[in-house]
Write a protein that holds these residues in place. Structure first.
Motif, PDB file in Angstrom:
ATOM      1  N   GLU A 148      48.187  50.047  34.551  1.00 19.24           N
ATOM      2  CA  GLU A 148      46.782  49.680  34.777  1.00 19.24           C
ATOM      3  C   GLU A 148      46.566  48.907  36.085  1.00 19.24           C
ATOM      4  OE1 GLU A 148      47.227  50.350  30.351  1.00 19.24           O
ATOM      5  OE2 GLU A 148      48.395  49.440  31.976  1.00 19.24           O
ATOM      6  N   PRO A 149      47.271  47.811  36.329  1.00 20.15           N
ATOM      7  CA  PRO A 149      47.046  47.099  37.595  1.00 20.15           C
ATOM      8  C   PRO A 149      47.465  47.912  38.808  1.00 20.15           C
ATOM      9  CG  PRO A 149      48.888  46.132  36.365  1.00 20.15           C
ATOM     10  CD  PRO A 149      48.190  47.078  35.446  1.00 20.15           C
ATOM     11  N   ARG A 150      48.484  48.731  38.659  1.00 21.32           N
ATOM     12  CA  ARG A 150      48.933  49.560  39.779  1.00 21.32           C
ATOM     13  C   ARG A 150      47.870  50.595  40.151  1.00 21.32           C
ATOM     14  NH1 ARG A 150      53.491  47.787  37.221  1.00 21.32           N
ATOM     15  NH2 ARG A 150      55.349  47.419  38.523  1.00 21.32           N
ATOM     16  N   ARG A 151      47.207  51.166  39.166  1.00 20.55           N
ATOM     17  CA  ARG A 151      46.138  52.129  39.442  1.00 20.55           C
ATOM     18  C   ARG A 151      44.996  51.469  40.205  1.00 20.55           C
ATOM     19  NH1 ARG A 151      44.285  55.362  34.232  1.00 20.55           N
ATOM     20  NH2 ARG A 151      42.625  55.832  35.737  1.00 20.55           N
ATOM     21  N   LEU A 152      44.673  50.252  39.844  1.00 21.81           N
ATOM     22  CA  LEU A 152      43.605  49.525  40.538  1.00 21.81           C
ATOM     23  C   LEU A 152      44.002  49.188  41.973  1.00 21.81           C
ATOM     24  CD1 LEU A 152      42.713  47.196  37.556  1.00 21.81           C
ATOM     25  CD2 LEU A 152      41.133  48.833  38.593  1.00 21.81           C
ATOM     26  N   LEU A 153      45.248  48.776  42.164  1.00 20.35           N
ATOM     27  CA  LEU A 153      45.713  48.376  43.496  1.00 20.35           C
ATOM     28  C   LEU A 153      45.850  49.563  44.435  1.00 20.35           C
ATOM     29  CD1 LEU A 153      48.343  45.699  42.436  1.00 20.35           C
ATOM     30  CD2 LEU A 153      46.171  45.278  43.595  1.00 20.35           C
ATOM     31  N   GLU A 154      46.140  50.735  43.891  1.00 21.24           N
ATOM     32  CA  GLU A 154      46.249  51.946  44.711  1.00 21.24           C
ATOM     33  C   GLU A 154      44.938  52.276  45.410  1.00 21.24           C
ATOM     34  OE1 GLU A 154      47.513  54.959  42.034  1.00 21.24           O
ATOM     35  OE2 GLU A 154      49.631  54.334  42.053  1.00 21.24           O
ATOM     36  N   LYS A 155      43.824  51.822  44.852  1.00 22.46           N
ATOM     37  CA  LYS A 155      42.505  52.138  45.403  1.00 22.46           C
ATOM     38  C   LYS A 155      41.981  51.072  46.374  1.00 22.46           C
ATOM     39  CE  LYS A 155      42.051  55.966  43.080  1.00 22.46           C
ATOM     40  NZ  LYS A 155      40.989  56.187  42.091  1.00 22.46           N
ATOM     41  N   VAL A 156      42.793  50.063  46.668  1.00 23.19           N
ATOM     42  CA  VAL A 156      42.373  49.006  47.595  1.00 23.19           C
ATOM     43  C   VAL A 156      42.632  49.474  49.029  1.00 23.19           C
ATOM     44  CG1 VAL A 156      42.762  46.631  48.356  1.00 23.19           C
ATOM     45  CG2 VAL A 156      42.829  47.192  45.915  1.00 23.19           C
ATOM     46  N   HIS A 157      41.588  49.543  49.837  1.00 24.19           N
ATOM     47  CA  HIS A 157      41.691  50.004  51.224  1.00 24.19           C
ATOM     48  C   HIS A 157      42.604  49.086  52.038  1.00 24.19           C
ATOM     49  CE1 HIS A 157      38.590  53.061  50.833  1.00 24.19           C
ATOM     50  NE2 HIS A 157      37.807  52.181  50.239  1.00 24.19           N
ATOM     51  N   GLY A 158      43.529  49.701  52.787  1.00 23.16           N
ATOM     52  CA  GLY A 158      44.383  48.940  53.691  1.00 23.16           C
ATOM     53  C   GLY A 158      45.616  48.342  53.054  1.00 23.16           C
TER      54      GLY A 158
END
Length: 245
Positions: A148-158
């Motif tokens: 779950e947290p990895r999926r969210l972090l993958e979408k953070v630009h940069g």
């Protein structure tokens, strides 16, 4: 969707900005957030130290402070894990057994709630640099949170994410463990930090500020080029003030 916000003691006292960022994220996800200012502790410190009667007293107040019907969301897998698991020892077959079970079924750590309930993984966050993710013991083992947290972090630009060695190994905090076994605790933090630096990381991110507080203490003591950030602070980073909810 109506959500009740559970902010743990140390977040309230030491990292209030993470609490405010949690609200921003939940609102951007379309939730109506309410906060009961009378809420206190979940009882975990007493429970872990073996003072179960005191933990039960504090836990009873928790069950009064929150409702059985609404979702309860917290930026702490550690405290959510206490409610989901530790409360079984305190309230099974008690007068509040059913109420406890209802609350346990409605309480979520932030990333778990966003991915599995709201089903939203993009919030327009921006953060330049390389990062590693630290799986806290509570998130991984008590709340069963990993992707779950990895999926969210993958979408953070940069943000460039890498998996560090032994990411699921304890950081050495463990509440009173860090006090009673200082040398072992520090050695575990050292290992965790070295693993992150080997990956060239600028940031270490986690769902638990208790872990990050411990790790950051070691980083600052050694003056190392690594920063710690809570997941909520990352997801709320880089927003424009005019960005609509």
């Amino acid at each position: 969707m109506k959500v009740e916000l559970f902010i743990p003691c140390f977040v309230d006292q030491i990292y209030p900005q993470t609490a405010f960022n949690t609200i921003k994220i939940l609102e951007k996800a379309g939730c109506e957030v309410s906060y009961n200012s009378k809420q206190t502790c979940c009882g975990q410190p007493s429970y872990n130290a073996g003072y179960w009667e005191q933990a039960k007293e504090i836990g009873s107040k928790f069950l009064t402070d929150f409702s059985e019907q609404k979702y309860i969301v917290s930026p702490s897998a550690s405290c959510v894990g206490m409610v989901k698991n530790g409360f079984n020892d305190l309230f099974t077959n008690s007068m509040v057994h059913n109420k406890c079970r209802n609350i346990q079924s409605h309480i979520y750590e932030l990333s778990d709630f966003l991915i599995n309930v709201v089903k939203k993984d993009y919030f327009g966050a921006e953060l330049e640099g390389k990062a590693v993710y630290h799986d806290s013991c509570s998130a991984l083992r008590e709340c069963k949170i990993k992707e779950e947290p990895r999926r969210l972090l993958e979408k953070v630009h940069g943000l460039e994410m890498s998996e560090m060695k032994d990411t699921d190994m304890c950081c050495g905090f463990g509440g009173t463990f860090a006090v009673k076994f200082d040398s072992i605790s520090s050695a575990m933090a050292e290992q965790k930090v070295n693993n992150a630096l080997e990956m060239g990381a600028d940031y270490m991110i986690s769902t638990d500020l208790s872990c990050l507080m411990h790790i950051d203490g070691y980083i600052k003591k050694k003056n190392l080029p690594l920063k710690t950030m809570h997941l909520a602070d990352v997801l709320a980073n880089g927003w424009l003030e005019s960005t609509p909810y």
